[in-house]
Motif scaffolding. Structure first.
Motif, PDB file in Angstrom:
ATOM      1  N   THR A 463     -35.064 -82.272 -41.893  1.00 38.23           N
ATOM      2  CA  THR A 463     -35.710 -81.022 -42.310  1.00 38.23           C
ATOM      3  C   THR A 463     -36.013 -80.147 -41.109  1.00 38.23           C
ATOM      4  O   THR A 463     -35.816 -78.918 -41.135  1.00 38.23           O
ATOM      5  CB  THR A 463     -36.997 -81.333 -43.090  1.00 38.23           C
ATOM      6  N   LYS A 464     -36.490 -80.760 -40.044  1.00 45.11           N
ATOM      7  CA  LYS A 464     -36.756 -80.004 -38.815  1.00 45.11           C
ATOM      8  C   LYS A 464     -35.475 -79.367 -38.286  1.00 45.11           C
ATOM      9  O   LYS A 464     -35.465 -78.207 -37.859  1.00 45.11           O
ATOM     10  CB  LYS A 464     -37.353 -80.932 -37.764  1.00 45.11           C
ATOM     11  N   GLY A 465     -34.361 -80.126 -38.320  1.00 46.91           N
ATOM     12  CA  GLY A 465     -33.093 -79.592 -37.843  1.00 46.91           C
ATOM     13  C   GLY A 465     -32.646 -78.374 -38.626  1.00 46.91           C
ATOM     14  O   GLY A 465     -32.158 -77.396 -38.054  1.00 46.91           O
ATOM     15  N   VAL A 466     -32.822 -78.405 -39.965  1.00 51.12           N
ATOM     16  CA  VAL A 466     -32.447 -77.261 -40.795  1.00 51.12           C
ATOM     17  C   VAL A 466     -33.325 -76.060 -40.481  1.00 51.12           C
ATOM     18  O   VAL A 466     -32.864 -74.917 -40.430  1.00 51.12           O
ATOM     19  CB  VAL A 466     -32.523 -77.628 -42.287  1.00 51.12           C
ATOM     20  N   MET A 467     -34.610 -76.299 -40.239  1.00 51.81           N
ATOM     21  CA  MET A 467     -35.508 -75.199 -39.893  1.00 51.81           C
ATOM     22  C   MET A 467     -35.130 -74.583 -38.549  1.00 51.81           C
ATOM     23  O   MET A 467     -35.238 -73.364 -38.352  1.00 51.81           O
ATOM     24  CB  MET A 467     -36.951 -75.709 -39.877  1.00 51.81           C
ATOM     25  N   ILE A 468     -34.657 -75.413 -37.610  1.00 54.79           N
ATOM     26  CA  ILE A 468     -34.246 -74.885 -36.304  1.00 54.79           C
ATOM     27  C   ILE A 468     -33.011 -74.007 -36.449  1.00 54.79           C
ATOM     28  O   ILE A 468     -32.934 -72.915 -35.859  1.00 54.79           O
ATOM     29  CB  ILE A 468     -33.981 -76.045 -35.316  1.00 54.79           C
ATOM     30  N   LEU A 469     -32.021 -74.470 -37.231  1.00 51.08           N
ATOM     31  CA  LEU A 469     -30.830 -73.617 -37.387  1.00 51.08           C
ATOM     32  C   LEU A 469     -31.158 -72.352 -38.173  1.00 51.08           C
ATOM     33  O   LEU A 469     -30.549 -71.295 -37.946  1.00 51.08           O
ATOM     34  CB  LEU A 469     -29.684 -74.409 -38.022  1.00 51.08           C
ATOM     35  N   SER A 470     -32.129 -72.424 -39.084  1.00 52.13           N
ATOM     36  CA  SER A 470     -32.585 -71.215 -39.778  1.00 52.13           C
ATOM     37  C   SER A 470     -33.182 -70.237 -38.778  1.00 52.13           C
ATOM     38  O   SER A 470     -32.959 -69.016 -38.859  1.00 52.13           O
ATOM     39  CB  SER A 470     -33.624 -71.574 -40.844  1.00 52.13           C
ATOM     40  N   ALA A 471     -33.952 -70.778 -37.819  1.00 52.87           N
ATOM     41  CA  ALA A 471     -34.555 -69.927 -36.789  1.00 52.87           C
ATOM     42  C   ALA A 471     -33.482 -69.291 -35.915  1.00 52.87           C
ATOM     43  O   ALA A 471     -33.603 -68.136 -35.500  1.00 52.87           O
ATOM     44  CB  ALA A 471     -35.519 -70.748 -35.940  1.00 52.87           C
ATOM     45  N   TYR A 472     -32.422 -70.044 -35.631  1.00 53.44           N
ATOM     46  CA  TYR A 472     -31.328 -69.493 -34.823  1.00 53.44           C
ATOM     47  C   TYR A 472     -30.675 -68.313 -35.539  1.00 53.44           C
ATOM     48  O   TYR A 472     -30.454 -67.252 -34.936  1.00 53.44           O
ATOM     49  CB  TYR A 472     -30.292 -70.573 -34.539  1.00 53.44           C
ATOM     50  N   ILE A 473     -30.362 -68.482 -36.824  1.00 47.42           N
ATOM     51  CA  ILE A 473     -29.713 -67.408 -37.577  1.00 47.42           C
ATOM     52  C   ILE A 473     -30.627 -66.188 -37.673  1.00 47.42           C
ATOM     53  O   ILE A 473     -30.187 -65.041 -37.511  1.00 47.42           O
ATOM     54  CB  ILE A 473     -29.306 -67.920 -38.972  1.00 47.42           C
ATOM     55  N   ALA A 474     -31.905 -66.430 -37.903  1.00 49.19           N
ATOM     56  CA  ALA A 474     -32.847 -65.312 -37.973  1.00 49.19           C
ATOM     57  C   ALA A 474     -32.951 -64.597 -36.638  1.00 49.19           C
ATOM     58  O   ALA A 474     -33.032 -63.363 -36.569  1.00 49.19           O
ATOM     59  CB  ALA A 474     -34.210 -65.818 -38.419  1.00 49.19           C
ATOM     60  N   ASN A 475     -32.933 -65.371 -35.544  1.00 50.74           N
ATOM     61  CA  ASN A 475     -33.035 -64.782 -34.212  1.00 50.74           C
ATOM     62  C   ASN A 475     -31.816 -63.921 -33.891  1.00 50.74           C
ATOM     63  O   ASN A 475     -31.923 -62.886 -33.215  1.00 50.74           O
ATOM     64  CB  ASN A 475     -33.182 -65.885 -33.169  1.00 50.74           C
ATOM     65  N   VAL A 476     -30.652 -64.304 -34.383  1.00 52.24           N
ATOM     66  CA  VAL A 476     -29.425 -63.572 -34.076  1.00 52.24           C
ATOM     67  C   VAL A 476     -29.221 -62.387 -35.013  1.00 52.24           C
ATOM     68  O   VAL A 476     -28.865 -61.281 -34.579  1.00 52.24           O
ATOM     69  CB  VAL A 476     -28.208 -64.529 -34.141  1.00 52.24           C
ATOM     70  N   PHE A 477     -29.478 -62.598 -36.309  1.00 51.84           N
ATOM     71  CA  PHE A 477     -29.079 -61.589 -37.294  1.00 51.84           C
ATOM     72  C   PHE A 477     -30.237 -60.846 -37.968  1.00 51.84           C
ATOM     73  O   PHE A 477     -29.996 -59.913 -38.727  1.00 51.84           O
ATOM     74  CB  PHE A 477     -28.218 -62.227 -38.384  1.00 51.84           C
ATOM     75  N   ALA A 478     -31.465 -61.278 -37.762  1.00 52.04           N
ATOM     76  CA  ALA A 478     -32.563 -60.621 -38.485  1.00 52.04           C
ATOM     77  C   ALA A 478     -33.728 -60.295 -37.561  1.00 52.04           C
ATOM     78  O   ALA A 478     -34.888 -60.468 -37.925  1.00 52.04           O
ATOM     79  CB  ALA A 478     -33.023 -61.506 -39.643  1.00 52.04           C
ATOM     80  N   ARG A 479     -33.432 -59.827 -36.377  1.00 52.54           N
ATOM     81  CA  ARG A 479     -34.503 -59.491 -35.432  1.00 52.54           C
ATOM     82  C   ARG A 479     -35.259 -58.225 -35.847  1.00 52.54           C
ATOM     83  O   ARG A 479     -36.473 -58.161 -35.720  1.00 52.54           O
ATOM     84  CB  ARG A 479     -33.922 -59.292 -34.041  1.00 52.54           C
ATOM     85  N   SER A 480     -34.516 -57.239 -36.317  1.00 46.15           N
ATOM     86  CA  SER A 480     -35.143 -55.949 -36.587  1.00 46.15           C
ATOM     87  C   SER A 480     -35.280 -55.639 -38.061  1.00 46.15           C
ATOM     88  O   SER A 480     -36.061 -54.764 -38.442  1.00 46.15           O
ATOM     89  CB  SER A 480     -34.344 -54.826 -35.902  1.00 46.15           C
ATOM     90  N   GLU A 481     -34.505 -56.302 -38.905  1.00 43.63           N
ATOM     91  CA  GLU A 481     -34.615 -56.032 -40.337  1.00 43.63           C
ATOM     92  C   GLU A 481     -34.230 -57.288 -41.113  1.00 43.63           C
ATOM     93  O   GLU A 481     -33.585 -58.197 -40.589  1.00 43.63           O
ATOM     94  CB  GLU A 481     -33.722 -54.870 -40.742  1.00 43.63           C
TER      95      GLU A 481
END
Length: 637
Positions: A463-481
């Motif tokens: 579960t922690k691993g999935v949350m980390i990859l979710s954070a990666y995607i958010a950091n790359v593609f959802a920084r401003s919106e």
């Protein structure tokens, strides 16, 4: 980076060539840290200077203690013989006396002569006894009985020897089967004419009294598994006196209380690190009584030590195995197996029992083939037999894939589907195999749904691993919106709990494939953990995972396009079987080592990370400026 065949196992042939012409069997090779602690422990006396030895699997404690005895004498070592002598005042409280080590029987002979001699004629004999055995307790006893006769002594016995020692021999006394009686001793009872009583000859010493004046080694796990023994031991160490418990059951009225024995010894507890941690945490006295930690290692590090001394350790293993001599050609395989047991190319195992078992199995095969040495073929046969014995469950699992009951593709390309690598543990068997991971995307608010977690089949680390990859995607593609795409991810045909973060890289690549609509090569399998910035991190059981995928691909015929992607950090752990190395060398199978998600995407999709991310950004931008298409049933209203 494509890994060359010469990096897939340690340089075992180079190692074998370094074996010296002569060796000196030594079980303590690679234990400098522990030996330094033992040496320091043996220099210090007093009640608060005992030690704890962290023992490792496969360590032969007896051999280690014997070697330590030769190297490290306790500087405060002082042995005596201990006797209990009849107390003229009462039969139920015999007196404790110590005499120089090795003299107890002579003392008893002298005491018999003393009591057989008339009191007025004992002067010369008393002086000789006082001169020959000049211990304070014995001198005191002689003064007590110098005018007594046999008739003045209560009971039917004069004395019993409870401990006989050797003044020159400083043995470690090992108590590995710890019970109340074996550690502390006991006083037995007898029934004479219906009366329950005890006498001198019924006093039985335990390990504490046998080791008195020297060093006592105690199995910590055995000690702590017996209620009350730890507290009794602590009391003795704090007070330096051993008090006998009342003999017999609590409901038997038989008073017998020998004089307490003064205790002067060094105690070493033997156990694993978890027990050491529990004792430090749960007992406030432990750190005071046992301040010295001797941490024995399970591995011999080639980054810290030269290889040559390790051959002394192997010579010790050969000696203890007591088998046929080891042929020079078999040595590389022994070193390879030793490295495999350690999980690192730069470390060799110090698991004595495991290596002894290997030599004895190989010797049995060599004798069966009427050989006089353990040959390379004999060792290889043992390793193959072990794989055969332990591979049944792995074969059944692989057969399910080959028969199509479990779907795993090893060729072609698919969007949002990747082969991860897992380790399966069932019934004591552990093996690697590929697992299919799929991802789908849909219009939403940017969340990633882990189906395994929703169905309560996900462990906390996964579960922690999935949350980390979710954070990666958010950091790359959802920084401003906000992202307008959501995704679901799942381990297909997985019916047991999934745990660990070693699939997080595969899951991330699968999600990015689905977002970019970029197909993934199914001939490649991937393993690795990923952090929030896309860096690839090491995982466990890398050799098992590679082998599991290779065996499946080999069963379907290798086509040169199949292989695995592993973290570069795991290269130092590679130790693969010869047939896997041969396939890599022939170009039929590939192993890639990476340190960033960009490298993984390039291998899996054939496209650069920038291209994939540009397509994802374009897709997200389009969704930001349009509403999702309405369902057909709403459009007709």
């Amino acid at each position: 980076m494509r890994v060359a065949a010469n990096h897939l196992q340690p340089p075992i042939h180079e190692w074998a060539q370094q074996r010296p012409a002569s060796v000196n069997p030594n079980p303590l090779i690679g234990q400098r840290r522990a030996l330094a602690a033992i040496e320091q422990t043996m220099r210090i006396g007093g009640r608060y200077a005992h030690g704890y030895m962290v023992t490792t699997p496969g360590l032969r404690v007896i051999d280690v203690l014997e070697e330590l005895q030769q190297r490290h004498q306790w500087v405060h070592f002082e042995r005596f013989d201990w006797l209990y002598l009849a107390n003229p005042a009462t039969a139920s409280e015999p007196l404790c006396v110590n005499v120089p080590a090795g003299t107890a029987r002579n003392v008893l002979d002298g005491m018999m002569k003393l009591f057989e001699t008339k009191p007025e004629e004992r002067t010369e004999l008393l002086e000789k006894l006082q001169s020959d055995y000049p211990t304070e307790r014995f001198q005191r006893y002689l003064q007590l009985v110098k005018d007594k006769t046999f008739e003045d002594l209560p009971g039917s016995e004069l004395a019993t020897v409870i401990v006989q020692s050797d003044a020159e021999k400083n043995d470690f006394v090992l108590c590995d089967r710890v019970t109340d009686a074996s550690l502390f001793g006991s006083i037995r009872l007898q029934s004479v004419g219906g009366t329950i009583s005890s006498e001198l000859h019924l006093i039985q010493p335990g390990a504490i009294l046998k080791a008195n004046g020297g060093v006592l080694a105690i199995d910590a796990e055995e000690l702590l598994s017996q209620p009350g023994l730890w507290r009794k031991l602590k009391y003795i160490l704090r007070t330096s006196f051993f008090h006998w418990p009342q003999p017999g059951e609590a409901n038997i009225a038989a008073y017998y209380q020998p004089e307490p024995v003064p205790i002067h010894l060094k105690v070493l507890l033997l156990g694993d690190r978890s027990i050491y941690g529990q004792l430090r945490e749960l007992d406030r006295d432990f750190d005071n009584l046992f301040p010295y930690l001797a941490d024995f290692s399970a591995y011999y590090s080639l980054t810290q030590d030269n290889l040559v001394p390790y051959f002394d350790y192997l010579a010790y293993v050969e000696r203890e195995a007591a088998t046929l001599p080891l042929a020079a050609g078999a040595l590389p395989l022994i070193l390879k197996e030793s490295s495999r047991l350690s999980d690192y190319q730069t470390e060799l195992s110090l698991d004595t029992i495991a290596l002894m078992q290997l030599l004895r199995e190989a010797a049995a095969i060599a004798r069966q083939q009427q050989q006089e040495v353990i040959s390379e073929d004999a060792v290889l046969a043992v390793l193959q037999q072990r794989q055969q014995r332990e591979g049944y469950i792995a074969e059944l699992s692989r057969r399910q894939i080959l028969e199509g009951q479990v779907y795993i593709a090893t060729d072609g390309e698919v969007v949002g589907q990747v082969n991860g690598l897992t380790v399966v543990t069932i019934g004591g068997s552990e093996f690697g195999e590929p697992t299919r991971i799929t991802a789908t995307v849909h219009y939403g608010d940017g969340d990633i749904i882990d189906i395994d977690r929703k169905s309560e089949l996900s462990g906390s680390i996964h579960t922690k691993g999935v949350m980390i990859l979710s954070a990666y995607i958010a950091n790359v593609f959802a920084r401003s919106e906000e992202m307008r795409l959501s995704a679901t991810i799942v381990f297909e045909q997985s019916y047991y709990e999934v745990d660990g973060d070693s699939a997080s890289l595969a899951e991330l690549c699968c999600l990015l494939s689905a977002l970019a609509e970029a197909p993934i090569a199914q001939g490649l399998a991937i393993t690795g953990a990923v952090d929030q910035f896309g860096a690839v991190q090491a995982i466990g059981a890398v050799n098992e995972k590679i082998t599991g995928h290779f065996e499946l691909c080999q069963a379907r015929d290798l086509d040169g396009k199949q292989g695995v992607i592993i973290p570069k950090a795991n290269m130092g752990q590679l130790n693969l079987e010869p047939h896997v190395i041969a396939a890599v060398e022939a170009g039929k199978y590939a192993i890639y080592a990476i340190d960033d998600v960009a490298d993984a995407l390039a291998l899996l999709t054939g496209e650069k990370q920038e291209q994939l991310y540009a397509r994802i950004e374009k897709r997200l931008a389009e969704l930001q400026h349009c509403e999702p298409e309405q369902p057909w049933y709403r459009r007709i209203w």
